[in-house]
Design a protein around this motif. Structure first.
Motif, PDB file in Angstrom:
ATOM      1  N   CYS A  22     -39.981  -9.549  -6.387  1.00  0.00           N
ATOM      2  CA  CYS A  22     -38.948 -10.572  -7.619  1.00  0.00           C
ATOM      3  C   CYS A  22     -38.416  -9.789  -8.577  1.00  0.00           C
ATOM      4  O   CYS A  22     -39.206  -8.566  -9.092  1.00  0.00           O
ATOM      5  N   TRP A  23     -37.691 -10.287  -9.335  1.00  0.00           N
ATOM      6  CA  TRP A  23     -36.753  -9.138 -10.068  1.00  0.00           C
ATOM      7  C   TRP A  23     -36.821  -9.915 -11.639  1.00  0.00           C
ATOM      8  O   TRP A  23     -37.079 -11.005 -11.515  1.00  0.00           O
ATOM      9  N   ARG A  24     -37.390  -9.192 -12.713  1.00  0.00           N
ATOM     10  CA  ARG A  24     -37.308  -9.316 -14.044  1.00  0.00           C
ATOM     11  C   ARG A  24     -36.428  -8.786 -14.529  1.00  0.00           C
ATOM     12  O   ARG A  24     -36.231  -7.239 -14.926  1.00  0.00           O
ATOM     13  N   LEU A  25     -35.091  -9.674 -15.193  1.00  0.00           N
ATOM     14  CA  LEU A  25     -34.427  -8.803 -15.829  1.00  0.00           C
ATOM     15  C   LEU A  25     -33.886  -8.940 -17.586  1.00  0.00           C
ATOM     16  O   LEU A  25     -33.976 -10.572 -17.711  1.00  0.00           O
ATOM     17  N   THR A  26     -34.682  -7.886 -18.629  1.00  0.00           N
ATOM     18  CA  THR A  26     -34.269  -8.304 -19.493  1.00  0.00           C
ATOM     19  C   THR A  26     -32.656  -7.689 -20.648  1.00  0.00           C
ATOM     20  O   THR A  26     -32.501  -6.763 -19.777  1.00  0.00           O
ATOM     21  N   ARG A  27     -31.839  -8.940 -20.535  1.00  0.00           N
ATOM     22  CA  ARG A  27     -30.502  -8.329 -21.025  1.00  0.00           C
ATOM     23  C   ARG A  27     -30.513  -7.672 -22.365  1.00  0.00           C
ATOM     24  O   ARG A  27     -31.393  -7.281 -23.451  1.00  0.00           O
ATOM     25  N   SER A  28     -30.029  -6.654 -23.234  1.00  0.00           N
ATOM     26  CA  SER A  28     -30.432  -6.108 -24.658  1.00  0.00           C
ATOM     27  C   SER A  28     -29.668  -6.939 -25.514  1.00  0.00           C
ATOM     28  O   SER A  28     -30.596  -6.676 -26.953  1.00  0.00           O
ATOM     29  N   ASP A  29     -29.548  -8.596 -25.198  1.00  0.00           N
ATOM     30  CA  ASP A  29     -29.771  -9.523 -26.071  1.00  0.00           C
ATOM     31  C   ASP A  29     -30.739 -10.563 -26.132  1.00  0.00           C
ATOM     32  O   ASP A  29     -31.759 -11.436 -27.210  1.00  0.00           O
ATOM     33  N   ALA A  89     -17.866  -7.938 -19.813  1.00  0.00           N
ATOM     34  CA  ALA A  89     -17.378  -7.929 -20.819  1.00  0.00           C
ATOM     35  C   ALA A  89     -18.798  -7.078 -21.048  1.00  0.00           C
ATOM     36  O   ALA A  89     -18.595  -6.778 -22.037  1.00  0.00           O
ATOM     37  N   GLY A  90     -19.749  -6.525 -19.826  1.00  0.00           N
ATOM     38  CA  GLY A  90     -20.321  -5.374 -20.407  1.00  0.00           C
ATOM     39  C   GLY A  90     -21.637  -5.980 -21.079  1.00  0.00           C
ATOM     40  O   GLY A  90     -23.142  -5.152 -21.488  1.00  0.00           O
ATOM     41  N   VAL A  91     -21.496  -7.740 -20.651  1.00  0.00           N
ATOM     42  CA  VAL A  91     -22.996  -7.305 -20.812  1.00  0.00           C
ATOM     43  C   VAL A  91     -24.449  -7.278 -20.668  1.00  0.00           C
ATOM     44  O   VAL A  91     -25.535  -7.267 -21.090  1.00  0.00           O
ATOM     45  N   TRP A  92     -23.905  -7.037 -19.387  1.00  0.00           N
ATOM     46  CA  TRP A  92     -25.744  -6.645 -18.410  1.00  0.00           C
ATOM     47  C   TRP A  92     -25.482  -5.233 -18.630  1.00  0.00           C
ATOM     48  O   TRP A  92     -26.637  -4.343 -17.922  1.00  0.00           O
ATOM     49  N   HIS A  93     -24.684  -4.725 -18.788  1.00  0.00           N
ATOM     50  CA  HIS A  93     -25.169  -3.253 -19.327  1.00  0.00           C
ATOM     51  C   HIS A  93     -26.511  -2.706 -19.941  1.00  0.00           C
ATOM     52  O   HIS A  93     -26.814  -3.123 -20.966  1.00  0.00           O
ATOM     53  N   ALA A  94     -27.029  -2.333 -19.063  1.00  0.00           N
ATOM     54  CA  ALA A  94     -27.877  -0.828 -19.479  1.00  0.00           C
ATOM     55  C   ALA A  94     -29.503  -2.209 -19.939  1.00  0.00           C
ATOM     56  O   ALA A  94     -30.570  -2.239 -20.599  1.00  0.00           O
ATOM     57  N   CYS A  95     -28.719  -2.876 -18.937  1.00  0.00           N
ATOM     58  CA  CYS A  95     -30.032  -4.493 -18.787  1.00  0.00           C
ATOM     59  C   CYS A  95     -31.144  -3.556 -18.085  1.00  0.00           C
ATOM     60  O   CYS A  95     -31.622  -3.330 -16.866  1.00  0.00           O
TER      61      CYS A  95
END
Length: 214
Positions: A22-29, A89-95
């Protein structure tokens, strides 16, 4: 020391494993998303993990050509919230990425945290395949902090730290060049008075040595 929920411990010791990732992904936003390698959505506590990117589970095996703390994964876009436009667009960068093992037959047993890190690179092919680089939190401890002390200037001619226009000129980053050619010694970013290796390796003087007598 990694904490293993007591209820999940017996499941981990079974000969026939029913475990998934299970992957929890937390974006910079601040938006949080949950993905699982299982083919059905799983509810673990208050979190929901939906079937998503089919990432290679060998992602945690460090290749010989990868830097410490870095791994790679290959996968296919399946999650509705992972859109091509956002990727480009790089929204997922450094997520931030937190990865857990969960018993899909009994997700209420809890989850075992096995890895934390972040997306470092993400590329998308025309076939809808993507490759992500994952960098662990340990790699952050290996990141250089501060400046390297050296005799020559570490600014780039014409940048903000240098403060003058390049105008097609060349700089060898020596203090003499900064002072005499560019008249820019106040912006020199080196340490010209650092002692060299000869000074650091020099032994005690052969003459006028009183052996520490006063």
């Amino acid at each position: 020391m990694r904490h293993v929920p007591e209820a999940l411990q017996s499941s981990l010791s079974e000969e026939t494993l029913t475990l998934c990732l299970c992957w929890r992904l937390t974006r910079s936003d601040g938006r949080v998303f949950g993905l699982t390698s299982h083919d059905q959505a799983l509810t673990v506590g208050s979190e929901v993990f939906v079937p998503g990117a089919a990432l290679d589970t060998s992602v945690f095996v460090h290749g010989a050509d990868l830097q410490p703390g870095r791994v790679e994964a290959l996968g296919a876009l399946r999650a509705d919230f992972i859109e091509d436009a956002d990727l480009r667009a790089g929204v997922w960068h450094a997520c931030r990425v937190d990865i857990y093992r969960v018993d899909w037959q009994a997700p209420d047993l809890g989850k075992l945290h096995i890895w934390s890190g972040a997306f470092s690179e993400l590329t998308l092919s025309d076939q809808g395949q993507f490759k992500i680089g994952l960098v662990s939190q340990m790699a952050e401890l290996q990141r250089p902090i501060g400046r390297v002390l050296q005799r020559r200037c570490d600014a780039v001619l014409g940048d903000a730290r240098c403060g003058i226009s390049a105008d097609g000129r060349v700089c060898d980053h020596r203090v003499e060049t900064c002072r005499d050619v560019f008249d820019n010694i106040e912006n020199f970013r080196g340490f010209p008075h650092l002692p060299g290796p000869d000074f650091l390796l020099a032994g005690p003087a052969a003459s006028q040595n009183d052996g520490g007598q006063r």
